[in-house]
Design a protein around this motif. Structure first.
Motif: not given
Length: 319
Positions: A217-223, A179-189
């Motif tokens: 993130x867990x092994x299934x890609x959940x935050x 799996x691939x998880x794309x995400x955004x964290x405004x505080x993480x540079x």
């Protein structure tokens, strides 16, 4: 010829204690290993090979090398980008081989380009033979920041130029995407490192206020969780053991290790030993091992001179 200090240290075996924890050992860096490893500079990656030797990748010549425990070079291979252009930006050493990751403009040999700049991972066996390569990404530029091993495969941490600018890619041991998880964290540079185990992946990085954020993130890609340290803290390393994670960080002039459980709750925090290096840590069910360099003798130990390596062990409860 050994110095008087080295001879004395070689016959003295004492277990010391610091901050309530056992010092497993302090020992001199073998001079022949240092002088036998060329290009020992910042622009490279190095990691133990599991048998007392060293795996080293040098960016200047794109060379992957293996040395035995005496410093003898066993083999040297050159990573080839073919007609493409790229750079290796991450390395991980597994029990059965070496993973190199990076980014490439164009297609690697036998691969297909998916965008302007793609991420890739290539695996070598421990004899320097290429086993497989996988190239992947989005239509935007994609960058590999770290490769983290887990019991069944590995994770690639990276960044992309898209709106969801961070990604985690889970792969099996043969490089096939799970799996691939794309995400955004405004505080993480930026993502600067992490650790993985059977429960998932922990990673840490730079924020607008410092190097002080840990996420999982867990092994299934959940935050799963986010843990933020004081903005003056600088996280340097992490190690996961299936029951939580150990995080090493600087605060002021001191180093600390914090133990988080699977929910992200703090179990304990301990001050570490002052040292020059704190980037190599290992954890399992029996405890937490911290490796570093020190100029001087630790409690109950003997200084051999010219900079010593030490190993410090914490038990899981840190009592």
């Amino acid at each position: 010829m050994k110095s008087v200090g080295q001879i004395a240290c070689s016959i003295l075996a004492i277990t010391g204690v610091i901050h309530g924890q056992n010092i497993v050992n302090q020992f001199s860096i073998p001079f022949n290993l240092i002088t036998s490893v060329p290009f020992f500079e910042a622009s490279q990656f190095d990691a133990p090979d599991g048998s007392g030797g060293l795996i080293l990748f040098n960016l200047a010549g794109n060379s992957l090398r293996r040395f035995d425990s005496t410093g003898k070079q066993l083999w040297n291979v050159t990573f080839s980008f073919g007609s493409a252009q790229g750079v290796v930006s991450a390395m991980a050493v597994a029990a059965d081989g070496v993973l190199l990751g990076g980014q490439v403009s164009g297609a690697l040999p036998g691969q297909t380009s998916t965008g302007s700049q793609d991420a890739f991972v290539t695996k070598y066996d421990l004899n320097g033979n290429v086993l497989w390569t996988t190239q992947f990404g989005t239509a935007s530029n994609d960058y590999t920041l770290a490769i983290l091993l887990d019991p069944s495969g590995f994770y690639v941490l990276g960044m992309t130029d898209g709106p969801d600018r961070l990604f985690i890619r889970s792969s099996d041991a043969n490089g096939n995407e799970i799996w691939t998880s794309l995400f955004n964290d405004p505080s993480l540079v930026d993502i600067t490192g992490g650790a993985a185990d059977s429960t998932g992946i922990y990673f840490f990085g730079d924020t607008s206020t410092g190097h002080n954020l840990v996420r999982k993130f867990d092994s299934s890609g959940n935050d799963v969780l986010t843990y933020t340290l004081d903005q003056a803290a600088t996280v340097t390393a992490a190690a996961a053991d299936g029951q939580g994670v150990y995080v090493v960080y600087f605060y002021g002039s001191a180093q600390y290790v914090i133990r988080l459980d699977l929910t992200g709750a703090e179990v304990w925090t301990k001050q570490m030993i002052d040292s020059e290096v704190s980037s190599l840590i290992v954890a399992d069910a029996t405890g937490f091992y911290f490796f570093g360099l020190v100029d001087g003798a630790l409690p109950g130990q003997c200084y051999a001179g010219d900079g010593d390596i030490f190993v410090l062990r914490f038990d899981p409860s840190a009592n």
